[in-house]
Structure formats: structure tokens, C-alpha cells
Design an enzyme around this catalytic site. Sequence first.
Site, PDB file in Angstrom:
ATOM      1  N   ASN A 184      -1.554   7.125  -2.143  1.00  0.00           N
ATOM      2  CA  ASN A 184      -2.774   6.647  -1.529  1.00  0.00           C
ATOM      3  C   ASN A 184      -3.667   5.566  -1.969  1.00  0.00           C
ATOM      4  O   ASN A 184      -4.621   5.537  -2.156  1.00  0.00           O
ATOM      5  CB  ASN A 184      -3.609   7.719  -1.079  1.00  0.00           C
ATOM      6  CG  ASN A 184      -4.755   7.604   0.020  1.00  0.00           C
ATOM      7  OD1 ASN A 184      -4.540   6.551   0.899  1.00  0.00           O
ATOM      8  ND2 ASN A 184      -5.603   8.360   0.213  1.00  0.00           N
ATOM      9  N   HIS A 243       0.926  -1.015   0.106  1.00  0.00           N
ATOM     10  CA  HIS A 243       0.039  -0.086   0.107  1.00  0.00           C
ATOM     11  C   HIS A 243       0.848   1.110  -0.038  1.00  0.00           C
ATOM     12  O   HIS A 243       1.719   1.463   0.971  1.00  0.00           O
ATOM     13  CB  HIS A 243      -0.912   0.093   1.072  1.00  0.00           C
ATOM     14  CG  HIS A 243      -1.787   1.233   1.109  1.00  0.00           C
ATOM     15  ND1 HIS A 243      -3.040   1.049   0.491  1.00  0.00           N
ATOM     16  CD2 HIS A 243      -1.617   2.441   1.693  1.00  0.00           C
ATOM     17  CE1 HIS A 243      -3.702   2.218   0.703  1.00  0.00           C
ATOM     18  NE2 HIS A 243      -2.914   3.094   1.424  1.00  0.00           N
ATOM     19  N   CYS A 244       0.615   2.063  -1.123  1.00  0.00           N
ATOM     20  CA  CYS A 244       1.379   3.192  -1.168  1.00  0.00           C
ATOM     21  C   CYS A 244       0.953   4.437  -0.663  1.00  0.00           C
ATOM     22  O   CYS A 244       0.026   4.781  -1.181  1.00  0.00           O
ATOM     23  CB  CYS A 244       1.919   3.358  -2.739  1.00  0.00           C
ATOM     24  SG  CYS A 244       3.067   4.621  -2.924  1.00  0.00           S
ATOM     25  N   VAL A 245       1.840   5.145   0.309  1.00  0.00           N
ATOM     26  CA  VAL A 245       1.322   6.006   0.916  1.00  0.00           C
ATOM     27  C   VAL A 245       1.362   7.355  -0.013  1.00  0.00           C
ATOM     28  O   VAL A 245       0.655   8.418   0.101  1.00  0.00           O
ATOM     29  CB  VAL A 245       1.732   6.689   2.436  1.00  0.00           C
ATOM     30  CG1 VAL A 245       1.466   5.582   3.219  1.00  0.00           C
ATOM     31  CG2 VAL A 245       3.326   6.678   2.297  1.00  0.00           C
TER      32      VAL A 245
END
Length: 200
Positions: free
Chosen positions: A40, A35-37
Site C-alpha cells: 500500500n 504503486h504496490c497494493v
Amino acid sequence: MFLKDMRCPTCDLRKPARSKHCAVCNRCVHRFDHHCVWVNNCIGAWNARYFLTYLFTLTASAATMAIVSIVFLVRLVLLSDLYLETYVDDLGHFQVIDTIFLIQYLFLIFPRIIFMVGFVLVLSFLLGIYLCFALYLAATNQTTNEWYRGDRAWCQHCPHVARPPSAEHQVYRNIHSHGLWSNLREIFLPAAVHYERKKK
């Protein structure tokens, strides 16, 4: 594609192979990477190529900013003949400006530019390392999640891996790798896109 009798315990759907339920997005993601911040969103089978492109453009942008800023400072030093100047040291002797003194002088004159150069150099270095890691994963057809789990499985000398004393040493083998070009094709031309192009 679907393993027999595999269901996601959270969303109670049939679970595709290489998928994982994301706790942030609250959905199962096919070929879950992470999950890439930054974006998002989860990085999975259908957007991995966009994420690699995004990572490449970020790295190229940071490196370009570093190069342009360094060229600006070098041209400034050369045009103003700063490298030929002298200064008086603590003993009263004239000394030729060395590189460290020149950088300190430029930092006093252009603090924002020197700080930006240092920041984008570190940023482009870190982004370059991460881009190389992501390209390695793409070339070997692994996800970050699979790499992490597989890496721990064969690490026999790692102190953080709790293993019973009778456990045998396991060698990690990537069953998803089908050669460099096939692996890259799977990332950059997923099955649905490849199938649609064949139909036309």
C-alpha cells in the site's frame, strides 16, 4: 536532477527527473516504479531496495513451504510403503500404484496439504518470475514505468500501438544505465545514504 521548467500539473511542484505523480498516493514520487497494493505504497528511489528484499523473502518463504510440504509427503509415502501397494482395476486385475493414483490417494487423505503444495508451487513460480523481472530492472537501472513506456516505443509489430503510417521506427535506448554494479549501487545505496556514509 531537475529538468528545466518541468512542473507537476497536479501538485504544482518542480518535478525531478524520472518522477511521476501517483494517482493513488496523490504525490510525486522520485524514480517512480509502481504503486504496490501489497505494501500500500509507491515504490520509488528510497524504498526500491526494501521492496526487492521483501519480494525475495516472499519468494523464499513460498519455495521453502513447498519444499517442506513435498518432503513431508515423500517421507510419508516412503515410511508407510504406499508406493508398494496395489489396487484392483475395473477388470479385476491387481495394478501397482502409479504416481497419479498415489497423488489422488494422498489428496483424499490429506486434501489441505496437497492443495497447499499446489498453491505454494504456483505462488513461488509466479513470485520467482516477478523477482527475476524486478532484478532485471534493477540491473539495467529502469523502473517498471520506464520499461513499459520504452518497450512500447520500439515495438513496431505490436497491434496495440497506434502509430501514424509515416512514423519512423524508434530504437529504445536506456540512458540511465551505467553498468551492472553502478546500477545496483544506485538501488541499494541511494545517493543520500551513500553521501552520509562518506561524511562519517
